[in-house]
Design a protein around this motif. Structure first.
Motif, PDB file in Angstrom:
ATOM      1  N   GLN A   1       0.792  -1.377   0.030  1.00 29.22           N
ATOM      2  CA  GLN A   1       0.036   0.108   0.128  1.00 29.22           C
ATOM      3  C   GLN A   1       0.856   1.257   0.080  1.00 29.22           C
ATOM      4  OE1 GLN A   1      -3.071  -0.483  -0.652  1.00 29.22           O
ATOM      5  NE2 GLN A   1      -4.275   0.925   0.860  1.00 29.22           N
ATOM      6  N   VAL A   2       0.431   2.062  -0.721  1.00 33.12           N
ATOM      7  CA  VAL A   2       1.171   3.546  -1.025  1.00 33.12           C
ATOM      8  C   VAL A   2       0.296   4.827  -0.659  1.00 33.12           C
ATOM      9  CG1 VAL A   2       2.660   4.929  -2.426  1.00 33.12           C
ATOM     10  CG2 VAL A   2       2.885   2.461  -2.510  1.00 33.12           C
ATOM     11  N   GLN A   3       0.839   5.603   0.092  1.00 27.22           N
ATOM     12  CA  GLN A   3      -0.086   6.726   0.115  1.00 27.22           C
ATOM     13  C   GLN A   3       0.582   7.783  -0.233  1.00 27.22           C
ATOM     14  OE1 GLN A   3      -1.262   6.792   4.399  1.00 27.22           O
ATOM     15  NE2 GLN A   3      -3.255   6.007   3.757  1.00 27.22           N
ATOM     16  N   LEU A   4       0.084   8.674  -1.178  1.00 28.59           N
ATOM     17  CA  LEU A   4       0.713   9.963  -1.738  1.00 28.59           C
ATOM     18  C   LEU A   4       0.206  11.049  -1.462  1.00 28.59           C
ATOM     19  CD1 LEU A   4       0.717   8.361  -5.247  1.00 28.59           C
ATOM     20  CD2 LEU A   4       2.583   8.338  -3.694  1.00 28.59           C
ATOM     21  N   VAL A   5       0.959  12.175  -0.817  1.00 28.05           N
ATOM     22  CA  VAL A   5       0.752  13.283  -0.771  1.00 28.05           C
ATOM     23  C   VAL A   5       1.417  14.750  -1.455  1.00 28.05           C
ATOM     24  CG1 VAL A   5       0.425  15.079   1.247  1.00 28.05           C
ATOM     25  CG2 VAL A   5      -0.068  12.623   1.950  1.00 28.05           C
ATOM     26  N   GLU A   6       0.743  15.347  -2.215  1.00 26.75           N
ATOM     27  CA  GLU A   6       1.391  16.309  -2.954  1.00 26.75           C
ATOM     28  C   GLU A   6       1.261  17.593  -2.130  1.00 26.75           C
ATOM     29  OE1 GLU A   6      -1.536  14.064  -5.833  1.00 26.75           O
ATOM     30  OE2 GLU A   6      -1.549  15.036  -3.679  1.00 26.75           O
ATOM     31  N   SER A   7       2.175  18.508  -2.342  1.00 31.21           N
ATOM     32  CA  SER A   7       2.480  19.836  -1.976  1.00 31.21           C
ATOM     33  C   SER A   7       3.197  20.795  -2.699  1.00 31.21           C
ATOM     34  CB  SER A   7       3.332  19.743  -0.612  1.00 31.21           C
ATOM     35  OG  SER A   7       4.345  19.372  -0.816  1.00 31.21           O
ATOM     36  N   GLY A   8       3.256  22.403  -2.658  1.00 31.75           N
ATOM     37  CA  GLY A   8       3.961  22.867  -3.296  1.00 31.75           C
ATOM     38  C   GLY A   8       3.479  23.916  -4.351  1.00 31.75           C
ATOM     39  N   GLY A   9       2.059  23.576  -4.306  1.00 33.15           N
ATOM     40  CA  GLY A   9       1.169  24.578  -5.316  1.00 33.15           C
ATOM     41  C   GLY A   9       1.115  25.850  -4.763  1.00 33.15           C
ATOM     42  N   GLY A  10       0.446  26.621  -5.860  1.00 35.58           N
ATOM     43  CA  GLY A  10       0.288  28.276  -5.297  1.00 35.58           C
ATOM     44  C   GLY A  10      -0.083  28.903  -6.509  1.00 35.58           C
ATOM     45  N   LEU A  11      -0.235  30.323  -6.076  1.00 32.60           N
ATOM     46  CA  LEU A  11      -0.640  31.205  -7.173  1.00 32.60           C
ATOM     47  C   LEU A  11       0.755  32.052  -7.628  1.00 32.60           C
ATOM     48  CD1 LEU A  11      -2.601  33.103  -8.915  1.00 32.60           C
ATOM     49  CD2 LEU A  11      -2.772  34.476  -6.816  1.00 32.60           C
ATOM     50  N   VAL A  12       0.975  31.931  -8.946  1.00 28.45           N
ATOM     51  CA  VAL A  12       2.126  32.577  -9.353  1.00 28.45           C
ATOM     52  C   VAL A  12       1.863  33.454 -10.762  1.00 28.45           C
ATOM     53  CG1 VAL A  12       3.944  30.814  -8.286  1.00 28.45           C
ATOM     54  CG2 VAL A  12       2.800  30.686 -10.738  1.00 28.45           C
ATOM     55  N   GLN A  13       2.777  34.205 -11.142  1.00 29.81           N
ATOM     56  CA  GLN A  13       2.608  35.054 -12.295  1.00 29.81           C
ATOM     57  C   GLN A  13       3.431  34.178 -13.445  1.00 29.81           C
ATOM     58  OE1 GLN A  13       3.994  39.076 -11.764  1.00 29.81           O
ATOM     59  NE2 GLN A  13       2.009  39.638 -11.035  1.00 29.81           N
ATOM     60  N   ALA A  14       2.741  34.390 -14.764  1.00 29.97           N
ATOM     61  CA  ALA A  14       3.171  33.858 -15.892  1.00 29.97           C
ATOM     62  C   ALA A  14       4.659  34.206 -15.853  1.00 29.97           C
ATOM     63  CB  ALA A  14       2.724  34.167 -17.132  1.00 29.97           C
ATOM     64  N   GLY A  15       5.477  33.127 -16.328  1.00 29.33           N
ATOM     65  CA  GLY A  15       7.002  33.166 -16.250  1.00 29.33           C
ATOM     66  C   GLY A  15       7.753  32.830 -14.920  1.00 29.33           C
ATOM     67  N   ALA A  24       5.706  10.076  -0.529  1.00 32.27           N
ATOM     68  CA  ALA A  24       5.183   8.508  -0.374  1.00 32.27           C
ATOM     69  C   ALA A  24       5.415   8.138   0.943  1.00 32.27           C
ATOM     70  CB  ALA A  24       5.525   8.037  -1.599  1.00 32.27           C
ATOM     71  N   SER A  25       4.348   7.158   1.560  1.00 36.48           N
ATOM     72  CA  SER A  25       4.503   6.657   2.518  1.00 36.48           C
ATOM     73  C   SER A  25       4.663   5.017   1.903  1.00 36.48           C
ATOM     74  CB  SER A  25       3.366   6.544   3.520  1.00 36.48           C
ATOM     75  OG  SER A  25       2.263   5.888   2.689  1.00 36.48           O
ATOM     76  N   GLY A  26       5.404   4.188   2.813  1.00 34.35           N
ATOM     77  CA  GLY A  26       5.606   2.804   2.392  1.00 34.35           C
ATOM     78  C   GLY A  26       7.100   2.553   2.032  1.00 34.35           C
ATOM     79  N   ARG A  27       7.770   1.336   2.522  1.00 32.23           N
ATOM     80  CA  ARG A  27       8.903   1.419   2.232  1.00 32.23           C
ATOM     81  C   ARG A  27       9.508   0.599   1.167  1.00 32.23           C
ATOM     82  NH1 ARG A  27       9.674  -3.353   6.697  1.00 32.23           N
ATOM     83  NH2 ARG A  27       7.613  -3.759   5.682  1.00 32.23           N
ATOM     84  N   THR A  28       8.482   0.382   0.167  1.00 26.44           N
ATOM     85  CA  THR A  28       8.877   0.063  -1.119  1.00 26.44           C
ATOM     86  C   THR A  28       8.533   1.034  -2.243  1.00 26.44           C
ATOM     87  OG1 THR A  28       6.527  -1.044  -1.387  1.00 26.44           O
ATOM     88  CG2 THR A  28       8.660  -2.346  -0.448  1.00 26.44           C
ATOM     89  N   PHE A  29       8.712   2.377  -1.631  1.00 31.06           N
ATOM     90  CA  PHE A  29       8.180   3.200  -2.893  1.00 31.06           C
ATOM     91  C   PHE A  29       9.218   3.279  -4.131  1.00 31.06           C
ATOM     92  CE2 PHE A  29       6.241   6.955  -4.614  1.00 31.06           C
ATOM     93  CZ  PHE A  29       7.436   7.868  -4.955  1.00 31.06           C
ATOM     94  N   SER A  30      10.537   2.557  -4.054  1.00 29.73           N
ATOM     95  CA  SER A  30      11.372   2.627  -5.053  1.00 29.73           C
ATOM     96  C   SER A  30      10.917   1.647  -5.918  1.00 29.73           C
ATOM     97  CB  SER A  30      12.644   2.328  -4.426  1.00 29.73           C
ATOM     98  OG  SER A  30      12.984   1.224  -3.701  1.00 29.73           O
ATOM     99  N   SER A  31      10.006   0.943  -5.590  1.00 28.44           N
ATOM    100  CA  SER A  31       9.282  -0.074  -6.816  1.00 28.44           C
ATOM    101  C   SER A  31       8.405   0.733  -7.620  1.00 28.44           C
ATOM    102  CB  SER A  31       8.995  -1.556  -6.082  1.00 28.44           C
ATOM    103  OG  SER A  31      10.197  -2.152  -5.274  1.00 28.44           O
ATOM    104  N   TYR A  32       7.994   1.804  -7.354  1.00 34.84           N
ATOM    105  CA  TYR A  32       6.914   2.424  -8.041  1.00 34.84           C
ATOM    106  C   TYR A  32       7.124   3.562  -9.030  1.00 34.84           C
ATOM    107  CZ  TYR A  32       3.825  -0.068  -4.851  1.00 34.84           C
ATOM    108  OH  TYR A  32       3.174  -1.204  -4.114  1.00 34.84           O
ATOM    109  N   SER A  33       6.557   3.295 -10.066  1.00 35.39           N
ATOM    110  CA  SER A  33       7.021   4.505 -11.161  1.00 35.39           C
ATOM    111  C   SER A  33       5.903   5.593 -10.845  1.00 35.39           C
ATOM    112  CB  SER A  33       6.623   3.864 -12.598  1.00 35.39           C
ATOM    113  OG  SER A  33       7.633   2.940 -12.895  1.00 35.39           O
TER     114      SER A  33
END
Length: 126
Positions: A1-15, A24-33
């Motif tokens: 089982q793998v849990q994924l959490v995104e971050s880093g989004g926001g409001l920016v100007q063009a350019g 990711a959680s889970g010890r085997t994340f390196s086995s996932y594309s």
């Protein structure tokens, strides 16, 4: 089982730039594309970029080539999407998703991915 959490989004100007992270959680994340997708209001979810489980190969849609870079740090269980020279048409919710390396996947097809994050909003103003 793998849990994924995104971050880093926001409001920016063009350019301007943003770097998204997919932790990711889970010890085997390196086995996932991992792939990044995005979905703008009223549009279907769209493939953006992909990195293989070992990190040796990356793929991008044409509209982000030369501007976005996907990378991974398996020691930190994290995949990144560096987004430079952002454009208003990049505005969307960005999702990361993963599938096990044993999967016979079509990297641009959402159905190939077993695990999804909740998404992070990216808004680019003109």
């Amino acid at each position: 089982q793998v849990q994924l959490v995104e971050s880093g989004g926001g409001l920016v100007q063009a350019g301007e730039s943003l770097r998204l992270s997919c932790a990711a959680s889970g010890r085997t994340f390196s086995s996932y594309s991992v792939g990044w997708f995005r979905q703008a209001p009223g549009k279907e979810r769209e493939f953006v970029a992909h990195v293989t489980w070992i990190g040796a190969n990356t793929y991008y849609i044409d509209s982000v080539k030369g501007r976005f870079t996907i990378s991974r740090d398996n020691a930190k269980n994290t995949v990144y999407l560096q987004m430079n020279n952002l454009k208003p048409e990049d505005t969307a919710i960005y999702y990361c998703a993963a599938y096990h390396r044993s999967t016979l996947a079509v990297i641009g097809n959402t159905r190939s991915y077993d695990y999804w994050g909740q998404g992070t909003q990216v808004t680019v103003s003109s």
